[in-house]
Design a protein around this motif. Structure first.
Motif, PDB file in Angstrom:
ATOM      1  N   LEU A 362      40.263   3.879  31.578  1.00  0.00           N
ATOM      2  CA  LEU A 362      40.002   5.208  31.023  1.00  0.00           C
ATOM      3  C   LEU A 362      40.405   5.355  29.554  1.00  0.00           C
ATOM      4  CD1 LEU A 362      41.122   7.516  33.978  1.00  0.00           C
ATOM      5  CD2 LEU A 362      38.810   7.343  33.042  1.00  0.00           C
ATOM      6  N   LEU A 363      41.349   4.543  29.090  1.00  0.00           N
ATOM      7  CA  LEU A 363      41.857   4.733  27.732  1.00  0.00           C
ATOM      8  C   LEU A 363      40.747   4.631  26.688  1.00  0.00           C
ATOM      9  CD1 LEU A 363      45.285   2.840  27.624  1.00  0.00           C
ATOM     10  CD2 LEU A 363      44.872   5.299  27.767  1.00  0.00           C
ATOM     11  N   SER A 364      40.726   5.632  25.828  1.00  0.00           N
ATOM     12  CA  SER A 364      39.778   5.657  24.710  1.00  0.00           C
ATOM     13  C   SER A 364      40.338   6.614  23.670  1.00  0.00           C
ATOM     14  CB  SER A 364      38.389   6.128  25.178  1.00  0.00           C
ATOM     15  OG  SER A 364      38.462   7.461  25.656  1.00  0.00           O
ATOM     16  N   PRO A 365      39.900   6.539  22.419  1.00  0.00           N
ATOM     17  CA  PRO A 365      40.477   7.389  21.364  1.00  0.00           C
ATOM     18  C   PRO A 365      40.420   8.886  21.660  1.00  0.00           C
ATOM     19  CG  PRO A 365      39.191   5.633  20.389  1.00  0.00           C
ATOM     20  CD  PRO A 365      38.954   5.543  21.863  1.00  0.00           C
ATOM     21  N   GLY A 366      39.439   9.351  22.414  1.00  0.00           N
ATOM     22  CA  GLY A 366      39.335  10.788  22.657  1.00  0.00           C
ATOM     23  C   GLY A 366      39.697  11.212  24.064  1.00  0.00           C
ATOM     24  N   VAL A 367      40.379  10.356  24.822  1.00  0.00           N
ATOM     25  CA  VAL A 367      40.656  10.677  26.222  1.00  0.00           C
ATOM     26  C   VAL A 367      41.576  11.887  26.319  1.00  0.00           C
ATOM     27  CG1 VAL A 367      42.681   9.151  26.387  1.00  0.00           C
ATOM     28  CG2 VAL A 367      41.358   9.677  28.442  1.00  0.00           C
ATOM     29  N   THR A 368      41.318  12.735  27.317  1.00  0.00           N
ATOM     30  CA  THR A 368      42.117  13.949  27.508  1.00  0.00           C
ATOM     31  C   THR A 368      43.263  13.693  28.489  1.00  0.00           C
ATOM     32  OG1 THR A 368      40.776  14.710  29.373  1.00  0.00           O
ATOM     33  CG2 THR A 368      40.058  15.356  27.149  1.00  0.00           C
ATOM     34  N   LEU A 369      44.277  14.563  28.413  1.00  0.00           N
ATOM     35  CA  LEU A 369      45.387  14.440  29.347  1.00  0.00           C
ATOM     36  C   LEU A 369      44.919  14.667  30.782  1.00  0.00           C
ATOM     37  CD1 LEU A 369      48.264  16.285  27.440  1.00  0.00           C
ATOM     38  CD2 LEU A 369      47.726  13.850  27.482  1.00  0.00           C
TER      39      LEU A 369
END
Length: 471
Positions: A362-369
């Motif tokens: 899931l990790l990506s620069p725009g990932v949400t909490l």
């Protein structure tokens, strides 16, 4: 074991085992809290004491180092003098060291006080596990260990948030001053409610084993924890990290040899490892410790440096995870009294592997909490399912005289695993400095998955429930 758990010395008091368990858990909560509460106060400590980054790192490293090294000895001291007496001495020392931390005028004094905190926490931790084994017969022990594990999870959940609130209200000394009333309550409760079980015979202290294990573990833990800070090179003059690690390995090898040939009572009875359940549980515990040590460093760095969240928000993200872990730990402990504990622990490892693998994906620069919450909750379920069953597996089938040593070794393997996991993920992060933050974090999180896979394999070595009781 039934008769053993009821036998008290002449000065002891026969209270309810359940009340004694809760009295022990007050103090266990405190030492677990101190493992996470300090992190959010590091910026305030640096500003107030004009501490360098290296000194700030050692505020935590001194505690971790001095906590991990004497655990085997602390377990053996409980076997010799009685776990309640060692527990009370450790608790009093921990409270006084906490006061010294709060009043520290310079970073060097704070680091020294944190080292004393670690030493006294090492006196407390094995005794809580040992006393639970003496208090509860095997058919009810899983439920008690479930409560014990739940308290540890609750403390880790409370640490970041409580630390942030205390720093905001009273400044960084507040995170240490809170230990004073908790420590006082824990000491009074334990002195009144915990039976003063003592061994039938006096155990000797293995001085050679104490020296060799102390030197070996100190060198290895110091080398692993501080290797990255010194670039895995020179510490001072001819002293290098590789030489420190080499000395540690030689001392530990000499320690194992001495335990084998010692004609009296060794510090670490090697016959512990003749018990397949103990060997498997200790190895799985080390894998679990390595995974936990390797999970939170890259995750916290990513949340703050890449996604721009504050330390308090980053810490608060893990609260639901640890709350769920605490709830599952209590349930898992209760179930392990009637269900196969190795099956419960294996399911926990699978849940952790699934949760961390999902994080990597899931990790990506725009990932949400919000997107990161489900895999963290799954990981929390896994932590809860592993902790209590492993502790129960490690101590079942052991003769009473070995319980203190077993508790010390089991806790030591988890602490050493945590140090190795933290160092390994640090190395992976350094190796990917030229890559994006997302790529570096994903690479670092592969290590916990590998460590957990090893822990899952160890669960397969645990004996079935019926065979363990026969053993």
């Amino acid at each position: 074991m039934h008769h053993l758990s009821r036998r008290l010395c002449s000065g002891g008091s026969a209270g309810s085992p359940q009340a004694a368990l809760y009295a022990l858990c007050v103090s266990f909560f405190m030492i677990c809290l101190d493992a996470t509460i300090v992190n959010v106060a590091v910026p305030g400590i640096r500003a107030s004491l004009d501490a360098s980054l290296n000194e700030a790192v050692w505020v935590n490293s001194a505690y971790a180092l001095c906590y991990a090294v004497p655990l085997i000895l602390a377990g053996r001291l409980g076997d010799r003098y009685g776990p309640k007496r060692v527990f009370l001495v450790g608790l009093a020392g921990f409270s006084l060291a906490s006061l010294a931390c709060a009043l520290a005028p310079v970073a060097a004094v704070l680091i020294a006080a944190r080292a004393v905190q670690g030493l006294t926490a090492a006196l407390i931790a094995p005794q809580t596990m040992s006393l639970i084994v003496h208090l509860f017969p095997v058919e009810h022990r899983g439920r008690a260990l479930g409560v014990w594990g739940a308290v540890g999870g609750a403390a880790m959940a409370a640490g970041p948030v409580l630390g942030g609130l205390l720093v905001a209200w009273v400044g960084w000394p507040g995170i240490f001053l809170v230990n004073l009333p908790v420590g006082a309550m824990g000491w009074i409760a334990a002195s009144k409610l915990v039976p003063d079980w003592r061994p039938e015979k006096k155990h000797r202290l293995d001085l050679g084993g104490i020296v060799l294990s102390g030197l070996g573990l100190t060198a290895v833990v110091f080398g692993v924890q501080s290797g990255e800070a010194y670039g895995w090179g020179t510490v001072s003059g001819p002293i290098t990290i590789s030489r420190i690690l080499g000395i540690g390995v030689v001392c530990l090898a000499a320690f194992v040899w001495w335990q084998h040939v010692n004609p009296n009572e060794p510090l670490l009875p090697l016959r512990l490892f003749h018990c397949r359940d103990f060997s498997a549980a200790a190895s799985a515990g080390a894998s679990m410790g390595a995974a936990m040590g390797g999970l939170f460093l890259p995750l916290m760095l990513y949340l703050q440096n890449e996604l721009g969240h504050s330390a308090l928000v980053a810490g608060a993200l893990t609260v639901p995870m640890f709350v769920l872990s605490s709830l599952c730990s209590r349930r898992a402990g209760k179930q392990s009294d009637t269900t196969s504990p190795r099956l419960i622990a294996a399911l926990g490892f699978l849940a952790l592997i699934g949760g961390i693998t999902s994080l990597v994906w899931l990790l990506s620069p725009g990932v949400t909490l919000g997107a990161l919450t489900p895999p963290l909750l799954l990981s929390g379920i896994g932590i809860g399912l592993v902790s209590a069953p492993l502790a129960g597996i490690a101590t079942r089938g052991l003769e009473p005289a070995l319980v203190g040593s077993a508790s010390g070794v089991f806790n030591t393997t988890r602490q050493l695993g945590g140090a190795l996991g933290s160092a390994a993920t640090g190395v992976l992060l350094q190796a990917h400095l030229g890559a994006t933050a997302t790529t570096a974090t994903q690479a670092a999180l592969i290590f916990p998955v590998v460590a957990l896979s090893a822990g899952l394999a160890c669960c397969g070595l645990v004996q079935p429930r019926q065979a363990a009781h026969e053993h």
